[in-house]
Design an enzyme around this catalytic site. Structure first.
Site, PDB file in Angstrom:
ATOM      1  N   LYS A  70      35.454  48.828  31.127  1.00  0.00           N
ATOM      2  CA  LYS A  70      35.760  47.832  31.805  1.00  0.00           C
ATOM      3  C   LYS A  70      35.401  47.259  33.173  1.00  0.00           C
ATOM      4  O   LYS A  70      34.461  46.391  33.197  1.00  0.00           O
ATOM      5  CB  LYS A  70      37.708  47.709  31.339  1.00  0.00           C
ATOM      6  CG  LYS A  70      37.565  46.233  32.299  1.00  0.00           C
ATOM      7  CD  LYS A  70      39.641  46.714  31.413  1.00  0.00           C
ATOM      8  CE  LYS A  70      40.078  46.917  32.869  1.00  0.00           C
ATOM      9  NZ  LYS A  70      40.102  45.916  33.984  1.00  0.00           N
ATOM     10  N   ASN A  71      35.590  48.404  34.383  1.00  0.00           N
ATOM     11  CA  ASN A  71      35.601  47.710  35.518  1.00  0.00           C
ATOM     12  C   ASN A  71      34.277  48.710  36.025  1.00  0.00           C
ATOM     13  O   ASN A  71      33.563  48.335  37.232  1.00  0.00           O
ATOM     14  CB  ASN A  71      36.805  49.015  36.480  1.00  0.00           C
ATOM     15  CG  ASN A  71      37.949  48.659  35.839  1.00  0.00           C
ATOM     16  OD1 ASN A  71      38.163  47.134  36.018  1.00  0.00           O
ATOM     17  ND2 ASN A  71      38.784  49.137  36.754  1.00  0.00           N
ATOM     18  N   ARG A  77      41.046  38.018  37.703  1.00  0.00           N
ATOM     19  CA  ARG A  77      40.347  38.040  38.961  1.00  0.00           C
ATOM     20  C   ARG A  77      39.140  38.502  39.625  1.00  0.00           C
ATOM     21  O   ARG A  77      38.541  38.158  40.866  1.00  0.00           O
ATOM     22  CB  ARG A  77      41.809  39.126  39.909  1.00  0.00           C
ATOM     23  CG  ARG A  77      43.252  38.975  40.382  1.00  0.00           C
ATOM     24  CD  ARG A  77      43.507  39.933  40.511  1.00  0.00           C
ATOM     25  NE  ARG A  77      42.953  40.160  41.688  1.00  0.00           N
ATOM     26  CZ  ARG A  77      43.212  39.717  42.802  1.00  0.00           C
ATOM     27  NH1 ARG A  77      44.134  38.667  43.215  1.00  0.00           N
ATOM     28  NH2 ARG A  77      42.880  39.820  44.281  1.00  0.00           N
ATOM     29  N   CYS A 114      48.766  39.640  42.123  1.00  0.00           N
ATOM     30  CA  CYS A 114      49.320  39.515  40.677  1.00  0.00           C
ATOM     31  C   CYS A 114      50.909  40.837  40.810  1.00  0.00           C
ATOM     32  O   CYS A 114      51.866  40.978  42.235  1.00  0.00           O
ATOM     33  CB  CYS A 114      47.782  39.844  39.976  1.00  0.00           C
ATOM     34  SG  CYS A 114      47.331  41.513  40.059  1.00  0.00           S
ATOM     35  N   ARG A 119      46.889  41.716  46.690  1.00  0.00           N
ATOM     36  CA  ARG A 119      45.727  41.047  46.498  1.00  0.00           C
ATOM     37  C   ARG A 119      44.527  41.016  46.923  1.00  0.00           C
ATOM     38  O   ARG A 119      43.908  40.173  46.872  1.00  0.00           O
ATOM     39  CB  ARG A 119      45.479  41.185  45.000  1.00  0.00           C
ATOM     40  CG  ARG A 119      46.116  42.657  44.102  1.00  0.00           C
ATOM     41  CD  ARG A 119      45.354  42.515  42.870  1.00  0.00           C
ATOM     42  NE  ARG A 119      44.270  43.812  42.364  1.00  0.00           N
ATOM     43  CZ  ARG A 119      43.979  43.556  41.223  1.00  0.00           C
ATOM     44  NH1 ARG A 119      44.298  43.227  40.125  1.00  0.00           N
ATOM     45  NH2 ARG A 119      42.703  43.924  41.091  1.00  0.00           N
ATOM     46  N   PRO A 120      44.278  40.940  48.477  1.00  0.00           N
ATOM     47  CA  PRO A 120      43.644  39.274  48.978  1.00  0.00           C
ATOM     48  C   PRO A 120      42.391  39.207  49.344  1.00  0.00           C
ATOM     49  O   PRO A 120      41.730  41.110  48.386  1.00  0.00           O
ATOM     50  CB  PRO A 120      44.111  39.549  50.999  1.00  0.00           C
ATOM     51  CG  PRO A 120      44.646  40.755  50.630  1.00  0.00           C
ATOM     52  CD  PRO A 120      45.003  40.993  49.571  1.00  0.00           C
ATOM     53  N   ASP A 176      39.945  39.341  51.246  1.00  0.00           N
ATOM     54  CA  ASP A 176      39.577  39.343  53.528  1.00  0.00           C
ATOM     55  C   ASP A 176      38.339  40.240  53.400  1.00  0.00           C
ATOM     56  O   ASP A 176      37.300  39.614  54.147  1.00  0.00           O
ATOM     57  CB  ASP A 176      40.575  39.548  54.193  1.00  0.00           C
ATOM     58  CG  ASP A 176      41.048  40.858  54.079  1.00  0.00           C
ATOM     59  OD1 ASP A 176      41.989  41.231  52.900  1.00  0.00           O
ATOM     60  OD2 ASP A 176      41.318  41.833  54.702  1.00  0.00           O
ATOM     61  N   ASP A 211      44.800  54.420  39.179  1.00  0.00           N
ATOM     62  CA  ASP A 211      45.021  53.074  37.817  1.00  0.00           C
ATOM     63  C   ASP A 211      45.356  54.169  37.038  1.00  0.00           C
ATOM     64  O   ASP A 211      45.713  54.169  36.073  1.00  0.00           O
ATOM     65  CB  ASP A 211      43.569  52.808  37.117  1.00  0.00           C
ATOM     66  CG  ASP A 211      42.865  51.608  37.840  1.00  0.00           C
ATOM     67  OD1 ASP A 211      43.834  50.959  38.211  1.00  0.00           O
ATOM     68  OD2 ASP A 211      41.769  51.478  37.684  1.00  0.00           O
ATOM     69  N   ARG A 260      44.064  44.465  27.869  1.00  0.00           N
ATOM     70  CA  ARG A 260      43.115  43.673  28.620  1.00  0.00           C
ATOM     71  C   ARG A 260      42.403  45.254  29.193  1.00  0.00           C
ATOM     72  O   ARG A 260      41.528  44.848  29.431  1.00  0.00           O
ATOM     73  CB  ARG A 260      43.864  43.601  29.949  1.00  0.00           C
ATOM     74  CG  ARG A 260      44.007  42.421  30.167  1.00  0.00           C
ATOM     75  CD  ARG A 260      44.615  41.824  31.393  1.00  0.00           C
ATOM     76  NE  ARG A 260      43.677  41.160  31.753  1.00  0.00           N
ATOM     77  CZ  ARG A 260      43.593  41.139  33.009  1.00  0.00           C
ATOM     78  NH1 ARG A 260      44.939  40.148  33.548  1.00  0.00           N
ATOM     79  NH2 ARG A 260      43.143  40.390  34.110  1.00  0.00           N
TER      80      ARG A 260
HETATM   81  C1  EPZ Z   1      39.422  47.619  41.041  1.00  0.00           C
HETATM   82  O1  EPZ Z   1      40.109  46.458  41.364  1.00  0.00           O
HETATM   83  C2  EPZ Z   1      39.583  47.497  39.874  1.00  0.00           C
HETATM   84  N1  EPZ Z   1      39.456  46.734  38.668  1.00  0.00           N
HETATM   85  C3  EPZ Z   1      41.319  47.393  39.814  1.00  0.00           C
HETATM   86  O2  EPZ Z   1      41.589  48.286  38.055  1.00  0.00           O
HETATM   87  C4  EPZ Z   1      41.339  49.786  40.590  1.00  0.00           C
HETATM   88  O3  EPZ Z   1      42.897  49.363  40.354  1.00  0.00           O
HETATM   89  C5  EPZ Z   1      41.376  48.884  42.296  1.00  0.00           C
HETATM   90  O4  EPZ Z   1      39.510  48.692  41.770  1.00  0.00           O
HETATM   91  C6  EPZ Z   1      41.359  50.184  43.153  1.00  0.00           C
HETATM   92  O5  EPZ Z   1      40.421  51.367  42.352  1.00  0.00           O
HETATM   93  C7  EPZ Z   1      38.084  46.689  38.984  1.00  0.00           C
HETATM   94  O6  EPZ Z   1      37.162  46.628  39.088  1.00  0.00           O
HETATM   95  C8  EPZ Z   1      37.695  44.511  38.044  1.00  0.00           C
HETATM   96  P1  EPZ Z   1      40.149  46.816  45.185  1.00  0.00           P
HETATM   97  P2  EPZ Z   1      39.467  45.454  43.537  1.00  0.00           P
HETATM   98  O7  EPZ Z   1      39.061  45.994  46.559  1.00  0.00           O
HETATM   99  O8  EPZ Z   1      38.339  46.018  43.147  1.00  0.00           O
HETATM  100  C9  EPZ Z   1      43.105  46.118  48.853  1.00  0.00           C
HETATM  101  C10 EPZ Z   1      42.739  48.159  36.252  1.00  0.00           C
HETATM  102  O9  EPZ Z   1      44.080  48.859  36.163  1.00  0.00           O
HETATM  103  N2  EPZ Z   1      42.600  44.861  49.572  1.00  0.00           N
HETATM  104  O10 EPZ Z   1      39.839  48.102  45.753  1.00  0.00           O
HETATM  105  O11 EPZ Z   1      40.414  44.297  43.459  1.00  0.00           O
HETATM  106  C11 EPZ Z   1      43.455  45.111  47.798  1.00  0.00           C
HETATM  107  O12 EPZ Z   1      44.803  44.315  47.729  1.00  0.00           O
HETATM  108  C12 EPZ Z   1      42.289  47.552  37.308  1.00  0.00           C
HETATM  109  O13 EPZ Z   1      41.400  48.011  35.741  1.00  0.00           O
HETATM  110  C13 EPZ Z   1      42.707  44.114  50.787  1.00  0.00           C
HETATM  111  O14 EPZ Z   1      43.269  43.711  51.605  1.00  0.00           O
HETATM  112  O15 EPZ Z   1      40.303  47.108  43.690  1.00  0.00           O
HETATM  113  C14 EPZ Z   1      43.926  46.187  47.354  1.00  0.00           C
HETATM  114  O16 EPZ Z   1      45.096  46.986  47.869  1.00  0.00           O
HETATM  115  C15 EPZ Z   1      43.654  47.067  38.097  1.00  0.00           C
HETATM  116  N3  EPZ Z   1      41.028  42.704  50.664  1.00  0.00           N
HETATM  117  C16 EPZ Z   1      43.294  47.394  48.146  1.00  0.00           C
HETATM  118  O17 EPZ Z   1      42.912  47.008  48.519  1.00  0.00           O
HETATM  119  C17 EPZ Z   1      40.243  42.590  50.422  1.00  0.00           C
HETATM  120  O18 EPZ Z   1      39.370  42.181  50.155  1.00  0.00           O
HETATM  121  C18 EPZ Z   1      41.935  47.706  46.662  1.00  0.00           C
HETATM  122  O19 EPZ Z   1      41.800  47.003  46.113  1.00  0.00           O
HETATM  123  C19 EPZ Z   1      40.383  43.772  48.955  1.00  0.00           C
HETATM  124  C20 EPZ Z   1      41.214  44.039  48.664  1.00  0.00           C
END
Ligand code: EPZ
Length: 417
Positions: free
Chosen positions: A22-23, A93, A117, A122-123, A125, A305, A397
């Site tokens: 999926k991801n 998202r 969520c 999940r910002p 920035d 995950d 999902r």
């Molecule tokens: C991806 O989410 C995955 N989703 C998530 O899978 C997975 O948990 C996550 O990566 C971490 O491995 C998809 O690939 C669609 P991140 P993503 O940006 O890209 C913080 C599942 O269960 N952050 O690496 O949103 C954020 O808040 C899901 O399948 C910022 O602060 O993850 C989090 O605490 C859920 N600012 C951390 O970084 C930003 O601009 C990791 O987020 C971006 C992220």
């Protein structure tokens, strides 16, 4: 609303076929916005709601999407829109990933800011800072972010944290921008390497995808491509953890051991026998798991995950374990539900201490998010008696045909509508 009825306590045995990731599929499908030529994305988990939502997102932006089995064909119908609709972004998202390709191609994009969520704030920035480094300006307007850049330019970008989504968004933008963009402290997840391979097929030059420094040399015009999505390592890991909890011997066909090393190492330390080949992983477990502490971390660390399913496994361990979550700030919603099944868990900040018990017992429980749902299924399979799991839509999902796949392993699972 659908429920899963699980009669637990049956050892699992047999073979289950892993779906496409999926991801990995989500960003790859969104990357088709980079070209007007047709694309064919194979091995997509098309039964998942998020893939259907991605198809709707692409259609709302002006693409035509045909789904046949696990293949998704994306075609052009004319010019693309540069505004992602709120009702789609609020459901998924990952829609924010459309910003990169659209900004790079058209110099303008408007996307609703995705809210928090169940698992955290999940910002975005890190995504936005990266686009700014490439020359974009941003304004916030009525809950949307508008990004503009008459001409986005290649740049050296250093991420403050290796965000998966930000790495993907910036790679996609860079693919359509002539010149060399380097993303440092990039996420190293295998899904990033898969996206890199797709961008190469579109005509961009990508190196280092899957390492901490990704280099993308973009092209003003990208072509169509055909790509087969990598297997879902998180789905595979979930079935392996389920078999370790319920015991038995299972083979997850299509899974790649190399994508799951941290998880396989932890499983081995619980006492499970694990064997992996080119396209399968086998696990055999005949005893109660030994306690094995994990702390989640970006790849190649233990995946966030699989933290919830791991906690479910540890509720049955022969001792005390600590489970730490360092990626998301609120990803312990499963703990309270597991407690309803007889687990002993104390959560304090980013850590949970789990005292293993000999048995869990079935109970009416509720999934709060996707992986929390997976954890509850793991617990229910191992528990004595009947569990009725509500809010299965969260599980749908990320897990295709979960009841059919578990039934193939001998579990007694039924879906009730
Ligand atoms: C991806 O989410 C995955 N989703 C998530 O899978 C997975 O948990 C996550 O990566 C971490 O491995 C998809 O690939 C669609 P991140 P993503 O940006 O890209 C913080 C599942 O269960 N952050 O690496 O949103 C954020 O808040 C899901 O399948 C910022 O602060 O993850 C989090 O605490 C859920 N600012 C951390 O970084 C930003 O601009 C990791 O987020 C971006 C992220």
């Amino acid at each position: 609303m659908d429920r899963l009825i699980i009669d637990g306590g049956v050892a699992l045995s047999g073979r289950v076929l892993v779906s496409g990731s999926k991801n990995a599929a989500l960003p790859i499908l969104i990357a088709t916005l980079l070209t007007d030529d047709p694309c064919l994305v194979e091995n997509c988990p098309t039964a998942l709601r998020d893939i259907r939502t991605t198809a709707r997102l692409l259609e709302s932006l002006g693409k035509k999407v045909d789904i046949e089995g696990s293949s998704v064909r994306v075609l052009s119908t004319g010019s693309l829109k540069t505004q992602a609709p709120y009702d789609i972004v609020k459901q998924m998202r990952a829609s924010v990933l459309a910003a990169g390709p659209l900004l790079a191609r058209f110099g303008l994009v408007r996307v609703p800011i995705p809210g928090g969520c169940a698992i955290g704030l999940r910002p975005i920035d890190i995504h936005l800072k990266g686009f700014e480094a490439m020359g974009a300006r941003r304004i916030a307007d009525q809950g949307d972010i508008i990004l503009s850049a008459p001409k986005l330019k290649a740049a050296e970008i250093r991420l403050r944290f290796p965000s998966v989504g930000a790495t993907e968004n910036l790679m996609m933008a860079a693919a359509a921008v002539p010149g060399r963009t380097v993303i440092r402290n990039a996420a190293r997840e295998p899904e990033i390497a898969d996206l890199g391979a797709f961008l190469e097929r579109l005509g961009a030059k990508v190196s280092g995808a899957g390492t901490a420094a990704v280099t993308v040399e973009g092209q003003p015009r990208l072509r169509g491509a055909r790509h087969r999505v990598m297997p879902d390592r998180i789905e595979a890991g979930t079935y392996l953890i389920a078999a370790a909890a319920a015991r038995g011997k299972v083979r997850v066909q299509g899974a790649r051991g190399g994508d799951l090393e941290a998880v396989l190492a932890a499983l081995r330390r619980t006492g499970a026998k694990v064997r992996s080949g080119r396209d399968f992983i086998e696990l055999e477990m005949r005893e109660r798991p030994k306690p094995v502490a994990v702390s989640t971390a970006p790849y190649p660390g233990f995946p966030t995950d699989l933290q919830a399913p791991w906690m479910a496994l540890m509720t049955l361990s022969t001792g005390f374990t600590k489970v730490r979550e360092t990626v998301f700030e609120n990803r312990f919603m499963h703990a309270a539900e597991l407690t309803r099944m007889g687990a002993q868990i104390a959560v304090s900040g980013a850590a949970a201490v789990v005292a293993g018990v000999e048995r869990l017992s079935g109970a009416p429980i509720m999934a709060s998010d996707l992986r929390a749902g997976a954890a509850l299924i793991v617990a229910a399979l191992a528990a004595r008696g009947r569990t009725v799991l509500q809010r299965v839509y969260h599980v749908d999902r990320g897990y295709e045909a979960v009841e059919r796949k578990l039934a193939a392993l001998g579990a007694r699972v039924e879906r009730a509508r």
